[in-house]
Design a protein around this motif. Sequence first.
Motif, mmCIF file in Angstrom:
data_model
loop_
_atom_site.group_PDB
_atom_site.id
_atom_site.type_symbol
_atom_site.label_atom_id
_atom_site.label_comp_id
_atom_site.label_asym_id
_atom_site.label_seq_id
_atom_site.Cartn_x
_atom_site.Cartn_y
_atom_site.Cartn_z
ATOM 1 N N GLU A 35 32.810 8.856 81.154
ATOM 2 C CA GLU A 35 34.022 9.570 81.546
ATOM 3 C C GLU A 35 33.730 10.987 82.030
ATOM 4 N N HIS A 68 40.184 2.871 80.157
ATOM 5 C CA HIS A 68 39.478 3.551 79.057
ATOM 6 C C HIS A 68 38.911 4.901 79.525
ATOM 7 N N GLU A 69 38.209 4.879 80.635
ATOM 8 C CA GLU A 69 37.566 6.116 81.111
ATOM 9 C C GLU A 69 38.604 7.121 81.604
ATOM 10 N N HIS A 88 40.022 8.990 78.741
ATOM 11 C CA HIS A 88 39.113 10.028 78.237
ATOM 12 C C HIS A 88 39.325 11.371 78.931
ATOM 13 N N GLU A 107 36.984 7.795 71.288
ATOM 14 C CA GLU A 107 36.828 6.371 71.600
ATOM 15 C C GLU A 107 38.011 5.532 71.121
ATOM 16 N N ALA A 124 40.756 6.068 73.601
ATOM 17 C CA ALA A 124 40.523 5.425 74.908
ATOM 18 C C ALA A 124 40.717 3.916 74.796
ATOM 19 N N TYR A 126 35.449 2.839 67.900
ATOM 20 C CA TYR A 126 36.251 2.279 68.989
ATOM 21 C C TYR A 126 37.427 1.459 68.452
HETATM 22 ZN ZN LIG Z 1 34.689 5.741 75.756
#
Ligand SMILES: [Zn+2]
Length: 278
Positions: free
Chosen positions: A24, A46-47, A50, A69, A72, A122
């Motif tokens: 990211e 997800h990115e 971030h 995490e 994200a 995560y």
């Molecule tokens: Zn990540």
Amino acid sequence: QYFGPYPFASYGHIVVPMDGVSLETQSMTLIDAGVVARGLEYVVVHELAHQWFGDSVSPASWADIWLNEGFAVYASWLWDEAQSPERMIGQLEATERQAWQADSGEPLADPSAGNLFGFNSYIKGAWVLRMLRGEIGDEAFFDTLRAYHERFKGGVASSADFQAVAEEVSGQKLDWFFEQWVYGQLMPNLTVNWEQQSNGDLQVQVCQRQDNLFIFDLPLAVVGDDAQHGGETIKVDEIEEQFIMPAGFAVIQMQVDPNQALLAEVEVNQVEVFVPCR
Ligand SMILES: [Zn+2]
């Protein structure tokens, strides 16, 4: 909409072969070429998430890596939920099993060096956000995310900072929630035993098998052989709980947490004799 305005002036992607890893990098994410080839939208989401959580607000220490995490991953679940809530529930069930099997047994907010980018940061992190949303409600939850970003953008934040914002916005004390899910270890490992009595009532026993006690709401749904549905949500705050649940029909199946509100490993048994949990 959920996180507040995008924190930087521009956004783009650089697509390069990186063996399945994407990163990211601020305002210009490095995306692995395989992500594009295989159409993996969740990685792009997800990115992108971030940019708010990781780049704009950075963790105060490595111990707070779940604030990157977990957030994200949760953003990619929001993406899934918007597309298909049913598919989302199925995926949650799968991640729950993985989270259970891969649980490092370490506190979410204090992983060892080797587990910084492990499954807990995560998946358990994302589950904690999902459960926090269930606890304080949609409005307070998304207000919390926006307020947290607004307050700490361009700087760093810790788990305690996030808890403080959630408490301020929701008006609720959340020590018990953060103690068990963020600073505490493990996750609930439950056995639910049930029997239908001759008067139609269900006798239900819930056993917590993990070492540390958890407090949570447990939704129970029951199904009859003519597709009748019933159920209720019970509050669990002891290692062993016994209670009676009325049912107006012959129950053939009990479903525990059918909508995946709780991160837990669950075994359900229809029994004839109840024995103490431990
Ligand atoms: Zn990540």
